[in-house]
Motif scaffolding. Structure first.
Motif, PDB file in Angstrom:
ATOM      1  N   ASP A 130       0.839  15.037 -15.475  1.00 35.08           N
ATOM      2  CA  ASP A 130       1.932  14.691 -16.391  1.00 35.08           C
ATOM      3  C   ASP A 130       1.932  13.216 -16.770  1.00 35.08           C
ATOM      4  O   ASP A 130       2.980  12.595 -16.935  1.00 35.08           O
ATOM      5  CB  ASP A 130       3.293  15.083 -15.799  1.00 35.08           C
ATOM      6  N   MET A 131       0.743  12.658 -16.909  1.00 36.70           N
ATOM      7  CA  MET A 131       0.546  11.299 -17.408  1.00 36.70           C
ATOM      8  C   MET A 131       1.322  10.241 -16.637  1.00 36.70           C
ATOM      9  O   MET A 131       2.159   9.518 -17.182  1.00 36.70           O
ATOM     10  CB  MET A 131       0.887  11.214 -18.900  1.00 36.70           C
ATOM     11  N   PRO A 132       1.065  10.112 -15.348  1.00 39.28           N
ATOM     12  CA  PRO A 132       1.733   9.059 -14.570  1.00 39.28           C
ATOM     13  C   PRO A 132       1.201   7.672 -14.961  1.00 39.28           C
ATOM     14  O   PRO A 132       0.222   7.549 -15.693  1.00 39.28           O
ATOM     15  CB  PRO A 132       1.354   9.396 -13.130  1.00 39.28           C
ATOM     16  N   ASP A 133       1.847   6.655 -14.443  1.00 39.71           N
ATOM     17  CA  ASP A 133       1.444   5.275 -14.691  1.00 39.71           C
ATOM     18  C   ASP A 133       0.047   5.048 -14.097  1.00 39.71           C
ATOM     19  O   ASP A 133      -0.151   5.231 -12.893  1.00 39.71           O
ATOM     20  CB  ASP A 133       2.457   4.343 -14.020  1.00 39.71           C
ATOM     21  N   LEU A 170      -7.091   0.597  -9.645  1.00 39.93           N
ATOM     22  CA  LEU A 170      -7.979   0.941  -8.537  1.00 39.93           C
ATOM     23  C   LEU A 170      -8.925   2.057  -8.969  1.00 39.93           C
ATOM     24  O   LEU A 170      -8.489   3.177  -9.243  1.00 39.93           O
ATOM     25  CB  LEU A 170      -7.183   1.406  -7.316  1.00 39.93           C
ATOM     26  N   VAL A 171     -10.208   1.735  -9.060  1.00 43.45           N
ATOM     27  CA  VAL A 171     -11.251   2.740  -9.242  1.00 43.45           C
ATOM     28  C   VAL A 171     -12.253   2.507  -8.118  1.00 43.45           C
ATOM     29  O   VAL A 171     -12.989   1.524  -8.135  1.00 43.45           O
ATOM     30  CB  VAL A 171     -11.937   2.646 -10.613  1.00 43.45           C
ATOM     31  N   GLN A 190      -6.026   3.570  -0.615  1.00 46.96           N
ATOM     32  CA  GLN A 190      -5.272   3.587  -1.864  1.00 46.96           C
ATOM     33  C   GLN A 190      -3.795   3.863  -1.612  1.00 46.96           C
ATOM     34  O   GLN A 190      -2.922   3.252  -2.255  1.00 46.96           O
ATOM     35  CB  GLN A 190      -5.866   4.615  -2.825  1.00 46.96           C
ATOM     36  N   VAL A 191      -3.504   4.747  -0.669  1.00 48.28           N
ATOM     37  CA  VAL A 191      -2.102   5.023  -0.339  1.00 48.28           C
ATOM     38  C   VAL A 191      -1.446   3.783   0.256  1.00 48.28           C
ATOM     39  O   VAL A 191      -0.303   3.432  -0.081  1.00 48.28           O
ATOM     40  CB  VAL A 191      -2.009   6.227   0.620  1.00 48.28           C
ATOM     41  N   LEU A 192      -2.147   3.077   1.131  1.00 57.99           N
ATOM     42  CA  LEU A 192      -1.601   1.846   1.720  1.00 57.99           C
ATOM     43  C   LEU A 192      -1.339   0.787   0.650  1.00 57.99           C
ATOM     44  O   LEU A 192      -0.443  -0.049   0.800  1.00 57.99           O
ATOM     45  CB  LEU A 192      -2.564   1.299   2.775  1.00 57.99           C
ATOM     46  N   LEU A 193      -2.111   0.826  -0.428  1.00 50.98           N
ATOM     47  CA  LEU A 193      -1.921  -0.135  -1.521  1.00 50.98           C
ATOM     48  C   LEU A 193      -0.873   0.327  -2.532  1.00 50.98           C
ATOM     49  O   LEU A 193      -0.671  -0.319  -3.552  1.00 50.98           O
ATOM     50  CB  LEU A 193      -3.262  -0.365  -2.236  1.00 50.98           C
ATOM     51  N   GLY A 194      -0.221   1.445  -2.252  1.00 53.65           N
ATOM     52  CA  GLY A 194       0.910   1.854  -3.079  1.00 53.65           C
ATOM     53  C   GLY A 194       0.613   2.888  -4.134  1.00 53.65           C
ATOM     54  O   GLY A 194       1.473   3.166  -4.988  1.00 53.65           O
ATOM     55  N   MET A 195      -0.575   3.482  -4.130  1.00 50.80           N
ATOM     56  CA  MET A 195      -0.871   4.507  -5.120  1.00 50.80           C
ATOM     57  C   MET A 195      -0.039   5.762  -4.842  1.00 50.80           C
ATOM     58  O   MET A 195       0.019   6.246  -3.705  1.00 50.80           O
ATOM     59  CB  MET A 195      -2.357   4.861  -5.113  1.00 50.80           C
ATOM     60  N   ARG A 196       0.591   6.285  -5.875  1.00 47.92           N
ATOM     61  CA  ARG A 196       1.422   7.479  -5.718  1.00 47.92           C
ATOM     62  C   ARG A 196       0.730   8.734  -6.247  1.00 47.92           C
ATOM     63  O   ARG A 196       1.195   9.849  -6.020  1.00 47.92           O
ATOM     64  CB  ARG A 196       2.767   7.274  -6.420  1.00 47.92           C
ATOM     65  N   GLN A 197      -0.362   8.543  -6.972  1.00 48.28           N
ATOM     66  CA  GLN A 197      -1.205   9.636  -7.433  1.00 48.28           C
ATOM     67  C   GLN A 197      -2.659   9.231  -7.196  1.00 48.28           C
ATOM     68  O   GLN A 197      -2.995   8.042  -7.269  1.00 48.28           O
ATOM     69  CB  GLN A 197      -1.028   9.950  -8.923  1.00 48.28           C
ATOM     70  N   VAL A 228       2.004  12.060  -2.005  1.00 45.66           N
ATOM     71  CA  VAL A 228       1.036  11.665  -3.036  1.00 45.66           C
ATOM     72  C   VAL A 228       0.595  12.900  -3.811  1.00 45.66           C
ATOM     73  O   VAL A 228       0.338  13.961  -3.229  1.00 45.66           O
ATOM     74  CB  VAL A 228      -0.194  10.983  -2.394  1.00 45.66           C
ATOM     75  N   ARG A 229       0.494  12.764  -5.132  1.00 44.24           N
ATOM     76  CA  ARG A 229       0.000  13.862  -5.961  1.00 44.24           C
ATOM     77  C   ARG A 229      -1.497  13.665  -6.185  1.00 44.24           C
ATOM     78  O   ARG A 229      -1.954  12.559  -6.480  1.00 44.24           O
ATOM     79  CB  ARG A 229       0.747  13.902  -7.295  1.00 44.24           C
TER      80      ARG A 229
END
Length: 333
Positions: A130-133, A170-171, A190-197, A228-229
């Motif tokens: 759904d087009m997250p940030d 982040l890639v 990535q989760v520790l750095l705040g990625m939610r997807q 996380v999605r």
């Protein structure tokens, strides 16, 4: 005259081959689709391992029946198969059939067409989420992994290009085996750095045991990180860009256009492996970095345990035990 050239040529696709027959079927389907797109071309298929027809036998048959054989690897990255085994088979076929011209194309490699496929897959995954940030959506380019640093470097190049061509902060790069980091560790960071997807982009052309494993791993990660999605894309062997790259390889061979990655058919790389087998010592690296056409500078890392994550190690040289690994991203396991 062009039609006559087509009749005289045999185009030989070289696929990796998989223990999982669904992967071999997909390569056969690709071959049928390419034949339908190019009905005036004589296109044949062979496999390096795990499936028939086998590379050496197919090369010999093509050379006996054609004036010219155009060998086109359907492989994303260059490790042991591309740098050693395919050129060795070509040399043997040339020696056995001196009346035939046998030309070898480079592997598909890191390129803008492959980048276009990855970007399209990433857009589709973002739509699925759904087009997250994108600044809070991590991307993981996930490949097979190899003991050959050049093969791993091609994947690193694609990850960097994805970063520069998009809005994701982040890639990251991960591997299914042989080298590091692995998917679980990259997702943890990535989760520790705040990625939610998190979007997982498998760097594979066809299905196989590793693709099946990747989808299981993503399911495990969904359970491990319920906040996380995740989206995981499919392999990408039938895109228009892959057909176009294969067309380009054939047309360049016919036109005599040199490719700096294969101006020597991997000669130095194989000479060093041969010398090592006779007790000589070398400290060369062979990345086949793009050079001016005609340059013959080499540098390849000669760690020859090419691995396929098939549960076997293939150390060049040359012990082909049942179950060896060769480390090619983009080919089925």
């Amino acid at each position: 005259m062009p039609a006559r050239a087509n009749i005289d040529d045999t185009i030989l696709i070289v696929g990796h081959g998989s223990r999982e027959d669904s992967g071999n079927r997909e390569i056969r389907d690709f071959t049928d689709a390419w034949r339908a797109r190019r009905p005036d071309w004589r296109i044949e298929l062979c496999f390096i391992e795990f499936a028939a027809p086998e590379l050496n036998a197919a090369l010999l048959a093509a050379a006996r029946g054609s004036r010219r054989v155009l060998v086109v690897p359907l492989i994303l990255n260059a490790a042991g198969h591309v740098k050693m085994e395919i050129p060795e088979a070509v040399e043997q076929a040339r020696a056995a059939n001196p009346q035939a011209e046998i030309l070898l194309a480079p592997h598909l490699g890191a390129s803008d067409p492959v980048l276009a496929v990855l970007r399209r897959r990433l857009r589709g995954a973002m739509a699925e989420l759904d087009m997250p940030d994108p600044t809070t959506t991590g991307v993981v380019l996930l490949g097979r992994g190899s003991s050959d640093r050049g093969a791993n470097g091609e994947m690193a190049k694609m990850a960097r290009w994805l970063l520069e061509e998009g809005d994701h902060e982040l890639v990251d790069l991960a591997f299914t085996g042989i080298t590091w980091p692995r998917l679980e560790k990259v997702v943890q960071r990535q989760v520790l750095l705040g990625m939610r997807q998190v979007v997982v982009l498998p760097y594979y052309l066809y299905t196989g045991t590793l693709m099946q494993r990747i989808h299981r791993q993503v399911e495990h990660l969904r359970g491990q990180y319920p906040q996380v999605r995740f989206a995981c894309t499919a392999h990408f062997g039938f895109e228009k860009e892959i057909f176009a790259l294969m067309d380009e390889r054939v047309e360049n061979l016919r036109a005599g256009v040199p490719d700096s990655r294969l101006v020597c058919d991997g000669c130095t790389f194989r000479e060093i492996a041969h010398d090592l087998g006779h007790g000589h010592s070398h400290a060369h690296t062979h990345d086949h970095a793009p050079a001016q056409a005609g340059d013959h500078a080499h540098g390849h890392p000669h760690e020859h345990g090419h691995s396929h994550e098939q549960g076997h190690s293939h150390e060049h040289g040359h012990s082909h035990e049942p179950g060896h690994d060769h480390g090619h991203a983009g080919v089925p396991a």
